[in-house]
Motif scaffolding. Structure first.
Motif, short mmCIF file in Angstrom:
data_model
loop_
_atom_site.label_atom_id
_atom_site.label_comp_id
_atom_site.label_asym_id
_atom_site.label_seq_id
_atom_site.Cartn_x
_atom_site.Cartn_y
_atom_site.Cartn_z
N MET A 1 -7.58 4.20 -12.29
CA MET A 1 -6.23 4.85 -12.17
C MET A 1 -5.77 4.39 -10.77
SD MET A 1 -5.11 7.41 -14.23
CE MET A 1 -4.75 8.91 -13.60
N THR A 2 -4.41 3.42 -10.88
CA THR A 2 -3.89 3.10 -9.66
C THR A 2 -2.61 3.67 -9.43
OG1 THR A 2 -3.08 1.10 -10.77
CG2 THR A 2 -5.27 0.81 -9.33
N HIS A 3 -2.33 4.67 -10.34
CA HIS A 3 -0.89 5.34 -10.03
C HIS A 3 -1.11 6.84 -10.01
CE1 HIS A 3 -1.29 5.87 -14.35
NE2 HIS A 3 -0.60 6.72 -14.24
N GLN A 4 -0.01 7.21 -9.02
CA GLN A 4 -0.08 8.77 -8.90
C GLN A 4 0.52 9.45 -10.00
OE1 GLN A 4 2.56 8.54 -5.23
NE2 GLN A 4 4.13 9.79 -6.38
N THR A 5 -0.04 10.48 -10.24
CA THR A 5 0.51 11.61 -11.43
C THR A 5 1.14 12.58 -10.85
OG1 THR A 5 -1.84 12.58 -11.41
CG2 THR A 5 -1.31 10.52 -12.95
N HIS A 6 1.74 12.50 -9.73
CA HIS A 6 2.55 13.77 -9.22
C HIS A 6 3.72 12.96 -8.43
CE1 HIS A 6 1.51 12.15 -5.03
NE2 HIS A 6 0.30 12.08 -5.50
N PRO A 7 4.72 13.75 -8.00
CA PRO A 7 6.03 13.21 -7.70
C PRO A 7 6.05 13.42 -6.13
CG PRO A 7 6.70 15.45 -8.32
CD PRO A 7 4.83 15.16 -8.52
N THR A 72 11.42 10.66 -4.82
CA THR A 72 11.70 11.34 -6.05
C THR A 72 12.48 12.54 -5.67
OG1 THR A 72 9.88 12.58 -5.87
CG2 THR A 72 9.81 10.72 -6.95
#
Lengths: 261, 108
Positions: A1-7, A72
């Motif tokens: 996982m290289t992307h964030q899952t929060h804003p 964001t």
């Protein structure tokens, strides 16, 4: 996982908070060295360090937002809170100077003649340049609102024109105040009147210069198409700051220039 | 008591909320057109106002004013410590025509 899952924005490590703190130390100790020992090396170093910190820190904020998309809606909301809190702190800063002014002017001492303005002080006519200054800043409040609405309506040509007019009015105010400072018969060394007048109006003038600089940065970013009709918080922050500067002037005008004359 | 007040306050806020549904509206215009209103205000109110004040300053500056006689009041022209510039005796925006030194006007 290289992307964030929060804003949220997890900011990368940065040296600018440290250089900012160091420059603050250099500035404060530099002022002491200048005022007490007439040496300017530390102060000059502090000014250069703080200018460099500000340039690089805010350049990074623009990179992170406009170019990398980290701002964001929740991040922007946090920035809004931040700017509001900062402006509130500035309100308290000026509150101190207004406190000093009212403390001295509401109960004038016998040493200065028992009245306000003190004996020997010829105050400025509030209906001359100070009134013009009031008109200039109020007009700039109108032009900056025009700028904002043009920005939201995606009218590049008009938002550029209106922002340029706002900056021009800000510069005009500064020039008028510099001329007033050179022409007033009283000086900062003229007792409590001089001290309260020049500390309050002087810091206000500094804030006008800061606000004008902020607006100029927005003008440059506008030309580079950084702002969209829905996302232009940098501009909004500048506009809030500018309105704050205008409100402080209104208080200054009514308290010091008008009531205090 | 406090509970009754806060619940009344929140009902007040709740009632006013539906009217806040048009974030772009100003008093008379909505969305498109509000920029035009501010543009009109700029050119017909704000800038003429500045112009009138400029004229007023110009007209008032035509009158030549006498400078007040110098009186060496102890509460004015304070020099507790020399200024950290020049000869230490002149303020930053010193104007010899209107600002006397503690000893009097420089050109008398």
């Amino acid at each position: 996982m290289t992307h964030q899952t929060h804003p949220y924005h997890m900011v990368n490590p940065s040296p600018w908070p440290l250089t900012g703190a160091l420059s603050a130390f250099l500035l404060t100790s530099g002022l002491i060295m200048w005022f007490h020992f007439y040496l300017t090396l530390l102060l000059t170093a502090g000014l250069l360090a703080s200018m460099a910190t500000m340039f690089q820190w805010w350049r990074d904020v623009v990179r992170e937002s406009t170019y990398q998309g980290h701002h964001t809606p929740p991040v922007q909301k946090g920035l809004r809170y931040g700017m509001i809190l900062f402006i509130i702190s500035e309100v308290f800063f000026f509150a101190g100077f207004f406190w000093a002014f009212y403390h001295s002017s509401l109960a004038p001492t016998p040493q200065t003649g028992g009245h306000w303005p003190p004996t020997g002080i010829l105050p400025l006519d509030p209906m001359e340049v100070p009134l013009l200054n009031t008109a200039v800043l109020l007009a700039s409040g109108v032009t900056i609102t025009w700028t904002h609405h043009s920005l939201m309506e995606a009218n590049q040509k008009e938002s550029t024109q209106a922002l340029a007019m706002t900056i021009a009015l800000g510069i005009y105010f500064t020039l008028l105040q510099m001329s007033e400072y050179s022409e007033t018969p009283f000086t900062i060394s003229d007792g409590i009147y001089g001290s309260t007048f020049f500390m309050a109006t002087g810091f206000h003038g500094l804030h006008v210069i800061i606000g004008t600089t902020f607006l100029t940065m927005c003008y440059i970013r506008q030309q580079l198409h950084h702002f969209t009709p829905n996302h232009h918080f940098g501009f909004e922050a500048a506009a809030w700051y500018w309105h704050f500067v205008d409100v402080v002037w209104l208080f200054l005008y009514i308290s010091i220039y008008w009531w205090g004359s | 008591m406090a509970v009754a007040v806060t619940s009344r306050l929140s009902r007040l806020l709740g009632r006013s909320r539906p009217q806040l549904g048009r974030p772009m509206s100003s008093a008379a215009e909505s969305g498109e057109g509000s920029a035009r209103m501010w543009k009109m205000l700029t050119f017909f109110v704000a800038l003429p106002g500045v112009g009138v004040c400029m004229l007023n300053v110009y007209l008032k500056s035509q009158k030549e004013h006498e400078r007040p006689e110098f009186v060496a009041y102890p509460h004015l022209r304070i020099r507790t410590k020399p200024f950290p510039w020049g000869d230490g005796n002149h303020t930053l925006f010193h104007n010899s025509h209107v600002n006397p030194l503690p000893t009097g006007y420089e050109d008398e």
